[in-house]
Write a protein that holds these residues in place. Structure first.
Motif, PDB file in Angstrom:
ATOM      1  N   SER A 123      -6.029  -3.151   4.348  1.00  0.00           N
ATOM      2  CA  SER A 123      -5.043  -4.081   3.774  1.00  0.00           C
ATOM      3  C   SER A 123      -5.069  -5.450   4.449  1.00  0.00           C
ATOM      4  O   SER A 123      -4.244  -6.303   4.136  1.00  0.00           O
ATOM      5  CB  SER A 123      -3.634  -3.485   3.884  1.00  0.00           C
ATOM      6  OG  SER A 123      -3.227  -3.493   5.243  1.00  0.00           O
TER       7      SER A 123
ATOM      8  N   VAL B  36       0.848  -1.210   0.000  1.00  0.00           N
ATOM      9  CA  VAL B  36       0.000   0.000   0.000  1.00  0.00           C
ATOM     10  C   VAL B  36       0.879   1.255   0.000  1.00  0.00           C
ATOM     11  O   VAL B  36       0.671   2.185  -0.782  1.00  0.00           O
ATOM     12  CB  VAL B  36      -0.945   0.000   1.227  1.00  0.00           C
ATOM     13  CG1 VAL B  36      -1.757   1.291   1.283  1.00  0.00           C
ATOM     14  CG2 VAL B  36      -1.872  -1.209   1.187  1.00  0.00           C
TER      15      VAL B  36
ATOM     16  N   LEU C 136      -3.660  -1.185  -7.062  1.00  0.00           N
ATOM     17  CA  LEU C 136      -4.047  -0.088  -6.159  1.00  0.00           C
ATOM     18  C   LEU C 136      -3.883   1.260  -6.874  1.00  0.00           C
ATOM     19  O   LEU C 136      -4.774   2.108  -6.828  1.00  0.00           O
ATOM     20  CB  LEU C 136      -3.186  -0.136  -4.894  1.00  0.00           C
ATOM     21  CG  LEU C 136      -3.378   1.011  -3.891  1.00  0.00           C
ATOM     22  CD1 LEU C 136      -4.802   1.070  -3.363  1.00  0.00           C
ATOM     23  CD2 LEU C 136      -2.398   0.891  -2.730  1.00  0.00           C
TER      24      LEU C 136
END
Length: 200
Positions: free
Chosen positions: A121, A59, A166
């Protein structure tokens, strides 16, 4: 673990009253701006447990490459070697802001109320109910594509497995799309809570 059963047990433990008490929308105050200068702009929020299996670095890597607004990550960064390594790597980053979890509930709610997007996440079942609370607060959600996250969000969140996925989602996320997703999240959790409480 049977994911639907786990989710039902989790939702059973969470009453509407608890969510109402715990998830209040809070406006930004002057003292908040002083403490968190990023509040002047757009930001993403993540409340997490820095465990290696949650691949939080994916992330963070995604947000550094995306390079448009920061992610604010609330977690116990001193809990283990993985958390400490992330803290060392990102503590001076403009795009990744690490916050320790010992913050007041009002501050947490202020961060939730004003974020542009919520990131989850967790790869496994999330014991902390942070995703449930984010849905209840009508936050748009990008979640790791785990069975738990897909089941809980009724497949209505936006899902990623790698930082490239993402980044693609972040690029596609205009304000209307984000707002619509938030409304869908609220609807998903409300209908599940309603169904469960009707069954009792």
């Amino acid at each position: 673990m049977n994911v639907p059963v786990f989710i039902n047990e989790q939702l059973n433990e969470i009453s509407q009253k608890l969510l109402i008490d715990h998830c209040n929308h809070e406006i930004i105050q002057t003292k908040d701006h002083t403490q968190f200068p990023f509040l002047y702009g757009k930001y993403a929020l993540m409340i997490t447990e820095p465990e290696p299996e949650n691949d939080i670095h994916i992330v963070f890597d995604g947000f550094e490459k995306f390079n448009q607004y920061p992610i604010i990550a609330v977690g116990n960064w001193k809990a283990n070697a993985y958390g400490q390594a992330l803290y060392e790597r990102y503590r001076n980053s403009y795009l990744v802001k690490l916050i320790h979890p010992q913050i007041q509930l009002r501050t947490l709610n202020m961060l939730r109320t004003n974020c542009f997007i919520y990131i989850d996440s967790h790869h496994q079942e999330d014991q902390s109910a942070s995703l449930i609370e984010a849905m209840y607060m009508q936050l748009p959600i990008i979640a790791y594509a785990s069975e738990y996250n897909k089941t809980l969000t009724q497949n209505n969140a936006m899902f990623f497995r790698h930082s490239s996925e993402l980044i693609d989602i972040l690029h596609s996320l205009h304000p209307t799309k984000a707002a619509n997703n938030g409304a869908l999240m609220k609807q998903s959790i409300s209908s599940q809570l309603e169904k469960l409480h009707l069954m009792h």
